[in-house]
Scaffold this motif. Structure first.
Motif, PDB file in Angstrom:
ATOM      1  N   GLY A 143       2.180  12.209   1.816  1.00 21.91           N
ATOM      2  CA  GLY A 143       1.013  11.647   1.150  1.00 21.91           C
ATOM      3  C   GLY A 143       0.913  11.950  -0.335  1.00 21.91           C
ATOM      4  O   GLY A 143       0.122  11.321  -1.051  1.00 21.91           O
ATOM      5  N   LEU A 144       1.725  12.884  -0.843  1.00 20.24           N
ATOM      6  CA  LEU A 144       1.591  13.279  -2.249  1.00 20.24           C
ATOM      7  C   LEU A 144       2.108  12.208  -3.212  1.00 20.24           C
ATOM      8  O   LEU A 144       1.467  11.910  -4.222  1.00 20.24           O
ATOM      9  N   VAL A 145       3.277  11.639  -2.905  1.00 19.28           N
ATOM     10  CA  VAL A 145       3.825  10.588  -3.784  1.00 19.28           C
ATOM     11  C   VAL A 145       2.854   9.408  -3.833  1.00 19.28           C
ATOM     12  O   VAL A 145       2.568   8.868  -4.906  1.00 19.28           O
ATOM     13  N   GLU A 146       2.333   9.039  -2.665  1.00 15.56           N
ATOM     14  CA  GLU A 146       1.393   7.910  -2.617  1.00 15.56           C
ATOM     15  C   GLU A 146       0.156   8.187  -3.471  1.00 15.56           C
ATOM     16  O   GLU A 146      -0.336   7.298  -4.183  1.00 15.56           O
ATOM     17  N   ALA A 147      -0.355   9.425  -3.421  1.00 18.40           N
ATOM     18  CA  ALA A 147      -1.540   9.792  -4.212  1.00 18.40           C
ATOM     19  C   ALA A 147      -1.248   9.696  -5.706  1.00 18.40           C
ATOM     20  O   ALA A 147      -2.045   9.147  -6.480  1.00 18.40           O
ATOM     21  N   ILE A 148      -0.086  10.209  -6.121  1.00 22.13           N
ATOM     22  CA  ILE A 148       0.270  10.187  -7.539  1.00 22.13           C
ATOM     23  C   ILE A 148       0.528   8.756  -8.004  1.00 22.13           C
ATOM     24  O   ILE A 148       0.112   8.357  -9.098  1.00 22.13           O
ATOM     25  N   GLU A 149       1.190   7.971  -7.157  1.00 25.81           N
ATOM     26  CA  GLU A 149       1.448   6.559  -7.495  1.00 25.81           C
ATOM     27  C   GLU A 149       0.141   5.774  -7.646  1.00 25.81           C
ATOM     28  O   GLU A 149       0.091   4.753  -8.329  1.00 25.81           O
ATOM     29  N   ALA A 150      -0.917   6.250  -7.005  1.00 24.03           N
ATOM     30  CA  ALA A 150      -2.225   5.595  -7.123  1.00 24.03           C
ATOM     31  C   ALA A 150      -3.040   6.157  -8.286  1.00 24.03           C
ATOM     32  O   ALA A 150      -4.192   5.790  -8.488  1.00 24.03           O
TER      33      ALA A 150
END
Length: 259
Positions: free
Chosen positions: A146-153
């Motif tokens: 979930g971390l990459v998705e959070a940063i990408e958002a």
């Protein structure tokens, strides 16, 4: 190959901008082209075959732009595709992998944490490196789901991301780690929150500076360093949201490209 040709950098999204910043700081006269494959992020949950195919696509795009060296600013792409790229393209290719060696050599607690994607932690290259340098050290591996998705958002500093990090760090804190290795180029953007959540004695290591030094070393050894004193041309391309990428590189133009 000419000294004036650009450096090419690609990542599964915006994470590699942390690597770009280190390279641009060390080599301010070098032109750089950066590809953010955010449409296909995260790479960490994809199969090795898919990661190789995406890395091939990105590399060929950068070679079309006459890049003199390719920096794979993605741990997952490096650990799964670097051998394929080096065997198939006649251009220097720099990879990035978790900095296990310095952490394993310096730990006093004999316990280090690795926060990385599933694709990196399950790769042959990661396990080979870990086995080589961390034989006498307890390595607590945590998948940063979930971390990459959070940063990408663009949500790298929100309460929900902080809560997610708190949960992910628990197994490491339980083992009293004194080094945390960031195994994804997105994760340096989490350092402010990590410093809040971790005990003061925990040293956070990422690979950005080492990648920049290696890029300079290879260019220098091949006689390809651009020594001309000039303002560099920097181009950023993304196949998703230019606004989010712009958030991480506010001083540079960002273009949408369908790739």
């Amino acid at each position: 190959m000419k000294k004036s040709q650009p450096i090419g950098i690609f990542d599964s999204g915006i994470g590699g901008t942390s690597i770009f910043k280190e390279i641009h700081t060390l080599l301010p006269s070098e032109d750089i082209i950066y590809l953010a494959d955010s449409f296909n992020a995260p790479y960490g949950i994809k199969s090795k075959e898919k990661i190789i195919a995406l890395s091939k696509k990105n590399t060929e795009l950068l070679l079309q732009e006459s890049c003199k060296i390719i920096v794979v600013a993605c741990n997952t792409a490096t650990t799964n595709a670097i051998d394929f790229l080096r065997n198939n393209y006649d251009v220097p290719i720099i990879g990035i992998e978790p900095a296990i060696k310095p952490a394993a050599l310096k730990t006093k607690q004999k316990a280090i944490g690795i926060l990385a994607t599933k694709g990196t932690l399950s790769s042959e290259l990661f396990n080979k490196t870990s086995g080589l340098f961390a034989k006498d050290v307890e390595v607590i591996e945590v998948i940063g789901s979930g971390l990459v998705e959070a940063i990408e958002a663009g949500e790298e500093n929100t309460p929900s991301t902080k809560k997610l990090l708190e949960e992910l760090l628990q197994p490491m804190l339980a083992k009293s780690i004194d080094y945390l290795v960031l195994g994804c180029s997105h994760y340096p953007y989490l350092i402010p929150i990590l410093q809040e959540l971790l005990p003061k004695n925990v040293v956070i290591i990422d690979s950005g500076e080492a990648v920049a030094r290696q890029t300079k070393f290879i260019l220098n050894s091949l006689g390809l360093l651009n020594e001309e004193q000039k303002k560099a041309s920097i181009s950023f391309y993304t196949n998703k949201s230019p606004e989010i990428l712009k958030h991480f590189v506010p001083d540079h133009p960002v273009h949408y490209l369908d790739f």
